[in-house]
Write an enzyme that holds these catalytic residues in place. Structure first.
Site, mmCIF file in Angstrom:
data_model
loop_
_atom_site.group_PDB
_atom_site.id
_atom_site.type_symbol
_atom_site.label_atom_id
_atom_site.label_comp_id
_atom_site.label_asym_id
_atom_site.label_seq_id
_atom_site.Cartn_x
_atom_site.Cartn_y
_atom_site.Cartn_z
ATOM 1 N N GLY A 1 -5.694 -1.532 -4.980
ATOM 2 C CA GLY A 1 -5.364 -0.140 -4.873
ATOM 3 C C GLY A 1 -6.889 0.300 -4.689
ATOM 4 O O GLY A 1 -7.813 0.021 -5.425
ATOM 5 N N ARG B 1 -5.917 8.541 -8.431
ATOM 6 C CA ARG B 1 -5.859 9.570 -9.244
ATOM 7 C C ARG B 1 -7.198 9.595 -10.037
ATOM 8 O O ARG B 1 -7.544 10.633 -10.728
ATOM 9 C CB ARG B 1 -5.035 9.053 -10.759
ATOM 10 C CG ARG B 1 -3.699 9.478 -10.164
ATOM 11 C CD ARG B 1 -2.643 8.773 -11.131
ATOM 12 N NE ARG B 1 -2.367 7.112 -10.512
ATOM 13 C CZ ARG B 1 -1.795 6.294 -11.497
ATOM 14 N NH1 ARG B 1 -0.911 6.618 -12.551
ATOM 15 N NH2 ARG B 1 -1.664 5.041 -11.021
ATOM 16 N N ASN C 1 -6.632 5.058 -14.936
ATOM 17 C CA ASN C 1 -6.066 5.605 -13.590
ATOM 18 C C ASN C 1 -6.759 6.919 -13.677
ATOM 19 O O ASN C 1 -6.937 7.359 -12.417
ATOM 20 C CB ASN C 1 -4.510 5.855 -14.036
ATOM 21 C CG ASN C 1 -3.567 4.741 -14.087
ATOM 22 O OD1 ASN C 1 -3.923 3.762 -13.215
ATOM 23 N ND2 ASN C 1 -2.704 4.808 -14.985
ATOM 24 N N LYS D 1 -46.147 0.390 -14.475
ATOM 25 C CA LYS D 1 -45.224 -0.104 -13.380
ATOM 26 C C LYS D 1 -45.656 -1.315 -13.138
ATOM 27 O O LYS D 1 -46.977 -1.319 -12.642
ATOM 28 C CB LYS D 1 -45.044 1.010 -12.253
ATOM 29 C CG LYS D 1 -44.052 0.651 -11.383
ATOM 30 C CD LYS D 1 -44.344 0.574 -9.970
ATOM 31 C CE LYS D 1 -45.819 0.287 -9.363
ATOM 32 N NZ LYS D 1 -45.886 0.128 -7.951
HETATM 33 C C1 UD1 Z 1 1.834 0.127 -13.512
HETATM 34 C C2 UD1 Z 1 3.045 -0.175 -13.829
HETATM 35 C C3 UD1 Z 1 3.539 0.338 -14.976
HETATM 36 C C4 UD1 Z 1 2.805 0.052 -15.975
HETATM 37 C C5 UD1 Z 1 1.050 0.347 -15.741
HETATM 38 C C6 UD1 Z 1 0.088 -0.148 -16.793
HETATM 39 C C7 UD1 Z 1 4.075 -0.642 -11.541
HETATM 40 C C8 UD1 Z 1 4.952 -0.222 -10.494
HETATM 41 N N1 UD1 Z 1 3.899 0.017 -12.653
HETATM 42 O O1 UD1 Z 1 1.550 1.447 -13.406
HETATM 43 O O2 UD1 Z 1 4.982 0.368 -15.381
HETATM 44 O O3 UD1 Z 1 2.981 0.984 -17.428
HETATM 45 O O4 UD1 Z 1 0.844 -0.356 -14.498
HETATM 46 O O5 UD1 Z 1 -1.110 0.081 -16.668
HETATM 47 O O6 UD1 Z 1 3.658 -1.586 -11.632
HETATM 48 N N2 UD1 Z 1 -2.371 -2.716 -6.849
HETATM 49 C C9 UD1 Z 1 -2.565 -3.422 -5.867
HETATM 50 N N3 UD1 Z 1 -1.895 -3.274 -4.697
HETATM 51 C C10 UD1 Z 1 -0.867 -2.218 -4.674
HETATM 52 C C11 UD1 Z 1 -0.844 -1.317 -5.620
HETATM 53 C C12 UD1 Z 1 -1.391 -1.489 -6.896
HETATM 54 O O7 UD1 Z 1 -3.340 -4.307 -6.037
HETATM 55 O O8 UD1 Z 1 -0.368 -2.234 -3.524
HETATM 56 C C13 UD1 Z 1 -3.159 -2.772 -8.071
HETATM 57 C C14 UD1 Z 1 -3.810 -1.692 -8.476
HETATM 58 O O9 UD1 Z 1 -5.298 -1.813 -7.672
HETATM 59 C C15 UD1 Z 1 -4.076 -1.678 -10.062
HETATM 60 C C16 UD1 Z 1 -2.735 -2.510 -10.454
HETATM 61 O O10 UD1 Z 1 -2.346 -3.008 -9.269
HETATM 62 O O11 UD1 Z 1 -5.153 -2.453 -10.335
HETATM 63 C C17 UD1 Z 1 -1.660 -1.393 -10.968
HETATM 64 O O12 UD1 Z 1 -1.555 -0.392 -10.059
HETATM 65 P P1 UD1 Z 1 -1.599 1.157 -10.568
HETATM 66 O O13 UD1 Z 1 -1.593 1.911 -9.248
HETATM 67 O O14 UD1 Z 1 -2.767 1.345 -11.436
HETATM 68 O O15 UD1 Z 1 -0.291 1.244 -11.379
HETATM 69 P P2 UD1 Z 1 0.297 2.098 -12.614
HETATM 70 O O16 UD1 Z 1 0.622 3.201 -11.703
HETATM 71 O O17 UD1 Z 1 -0.818 2.146 -13.604
HETATM 72 CA CA CA Z 2 -2.917 1.699 -13.780
#
Ligand code: UD1
Ligand code: CA
Length: 511
Positions: free
Chosen positions: A26, A30, A241, A365
């Site tokens: 991702g 945010r 986030n 240095k």
């Molecule tokens: C996610 C969980 C939420 C949990 C939280 C805990 C989901 C839908 N929600 O939300 O229930 O409470 O984590 O921290 O899973 N990523 C990918 N590919 C993508 C999307 C995301 O690799 O297509 C990775 C991101 O880089 C990140 C991780 O997955 O490292 C989590 O994604 P993020 O968007 O942070 O999820 P949250 O909204 O925090």
């Molecule tokens: Ca997260």
């Protein structure tokens, strides 16, 4: 051995067992940043490095990082940890990300799935999760936490008998569900043969139009597979986030480091003011005073003293080193019993040998000061080598830059460099030589000789008194206790200007 395909790479070959799948594709919208979220740093390391390290402690078959945004840079972090990688294209949500790992994870039975943005998770909690999963013979085991403020996290839905039925993302929660304090950490253990069919059934029926891994829990439950859950300390699940969450994670990691250093026998006064990165080391009976910053790969020996306000970045200090207040040491090395400061700056490959000292306002240095060398005041030493026991007088400057390139200065052993000397590089000063104070040295000085390179002093007896009696400043005030500062307004009341011809000031005698 299989060769890496266009979208996946291998550094190790997995076998049937347990792997870690780390979701790191991702962008991190945010955070409002151009840098991928998992590359943001806490305690001096990318967030992803912390997650990979917590997996390292478990002796898994391998770690597999899911890449997407800024994949080259994220891959470099994965490779530095010996992890494998797979590319997710396009970014379709956390469920889509795990599905992208399917081919690469083919022969594994179990997977720990972790978000790459939650750097506080410990190996102990992951081991507990793995043990619970195997012990319960579950299809999925969730790591949950009970938070006072659950905002931003998915909520855990449980039935009356306590069994988990689903995870609901915050945006889909009813007001009643929003009041649930048990949240999803985003860390799970899955039995992969049961997970893969569920991932195929995920639908993007949410505000982000993404495939949510969290929806797989309800699907597994509907198939009557066992979903277990265990809890860990709330602090460990913090996801970064936002910038505020990143700062909170950084604070906790650095506090953990300070506690570990104190546990290992380092004295830290006002520990809440001292900043230490994750990889910093310090030896027993070293004393660290308030507001020191110990950064990067800094290693400090035993019995050192780091005074208030010092900043060390990738510094290497042997035993018994003393840093006086507000000294900055970056990418430099100090041997046993050497000392620097106050207000010294050692940078870019500076090295102080045993008992060498760099004092007040001295910048060094890419230079080596031999055993017992002293440079105690107001000097710049760049691209220089200085032999043992040489004394560098106050205000010495190596003129190492000619406008195009850097030139070096070689000073032998036991040299005396008088105060205010300029050494115009390239230049060599032989061992045992003396340089007269105030010299500008442009030619090599042979060993054991004296070099004087300055204008000879002239004295003109009575010149100043004559000048004063001719009416020029500086003036001696009536009480004779002090001199007026040249150029400063006179304290005497000025005679009022008359319209008549002004009395012309007489010139002092020619010098
Ligand atoms: C996610 C969980 C939420 C949990 C939280 C805990 C989901 C839908 N929600 O939300 O229930 O409470 O984590 O921290 O899973 N990523 C990918 N590919 C993508 C999307 C995301 O690799 O297509 C990775 C991101 O880089 C990140 C991780 O997955 O490292 C989590 O994604 P993020 O968007 O942070 O999820 P949250 O909204 O925090
Ligand atoms: Ca997260």
């Amino acid at each position: 051995m299989s060769t890496p395909s266009k979208t996946s790479g291998k550094l190790t070959t997995p076998d049937a067992g347990t792997i870690a799948i780390i979701l790191a594709a991702g962008k991190g919208t945010r955070l409002k940043s151009d840098l991928a979220k998992v590359l943001h740093r806490a305690a001096g390391l990318p967030l992803l490095s912390h997650v990979l390290r917590s997996c390292d402690g478990l002796a898994l078959d391998s770690s597999l990082v899911v890449l997407g945004y800024q994949s080259d840079d994220v891959r470099a972090v994965a490779a530095a940890h010996g992890a494998r990688w797979v590319l997710q294209e396009p970014l379709g949500g956390t469920g889509h990300a795990v599905a992208a790992a399917r081919t690469a994870a083919a022969s594994s039975r179990f997977a720990l799935v972790l978000p790459g943005d939650a750097p506080l998770i410990t190996s102990d909690s992951l081991r507990m999760l793995l043990d619970a999963h195997l012990h319960n013979d579950a299809a999925a085991t969730l790591l949950t936490a009970h938070l006072d403020s659950p905002a931003g996290y998915g909520r855990i839905l449980r039935r009356h008998d306590g069994s988990v039925s689903a995870i609901i993302e915050e945006k889909s929660c009813t007001p009643e569900q929003l009041s649930i304090h048990e949240v999803n950490s985003g860390i799970y253990c899955f039995t992969l043969e049961k997970l893969w069919p569920c991932l195929e059934q995920l639908r993007p029926e949410n505000s982000h139009r993404e495939l949510y891994l969290t929806d797989a829990i309800a699907l597994l439950d509907r198939k009557s597979f066992r979903v277990a859950a265990i809890s860990c300390p709330p602090q460990e699940i913090l996801g970064c986030n936002t910038r505020a969450e990143l700062a909170a994670a950084d604070h906790i990691l650095r506090r953990r480091k300070i506690d570990a250093l104190m546990d290992s026998g380092v004295t830290i006064y006002f520990p809440e003011t001292v900043v230490a990165d994750a990889d910093v080391q310090a030896g027993q009976d070293t004393i660290i005073e308030p507001h020191a910053m110990l950064l990067g790969s800094t290693v400090i020996g035993a019995r050192c003293r780091i005074a208030p306000g010092c900043v060390l970045q990738d510094a290497s200090l042997a035993d018994g080193v003393v840093l006086k207040p507000y000294t900055l040491v970056t990418s430099s090395r100090m041997d046993t019993a050497s000392a620097a400061g106050p207000f010294a700056h050692l940078r870019d490959g500076a090295r102080l040998d045993h008992e060498a000292r760099a004092g007040n306002f001295v910048e060094i240095k890419n230079s080596r000061l031999g055993h017992g060398v002293k440079a105690m005041h107001l000097s710049y030493l760049g691209d220089a080598s200085i032999g043992a026991k040489t004394n560098i007088g106050a205000g010495t400057i190596t003129c190492n830059y000619d406008g195009k390139k850097k030139n070096s200065t070689a000073i032998g052993e036991g040299v005396f460099v008088g105060s205010g000397t300029e050494l115009v590089a390239p230049v060599t000063i032989g061992s045992g030589a003396y340089i007269a104070a105030g010299s500008t040295i442009t030619q090599d000085v042979p060993p054991n000789s004296l070099a004087i390179a300055r204008a000879r002093q002239e004295v003109k007896p009575g010149w100043a008194a004559a000048r004063r009696s001719a009416g020029a400043s500086p003036e001696i005030p009536a009480n004779g206790s002090s001199f007026a500062v040249p150029g400063a307004p006179s304290t005497k009341p000025r005679p009022k200007k008359t319209s008549g011809s002004p009395k012309r000031r007489q010139k002092p005698p020619a010098p």
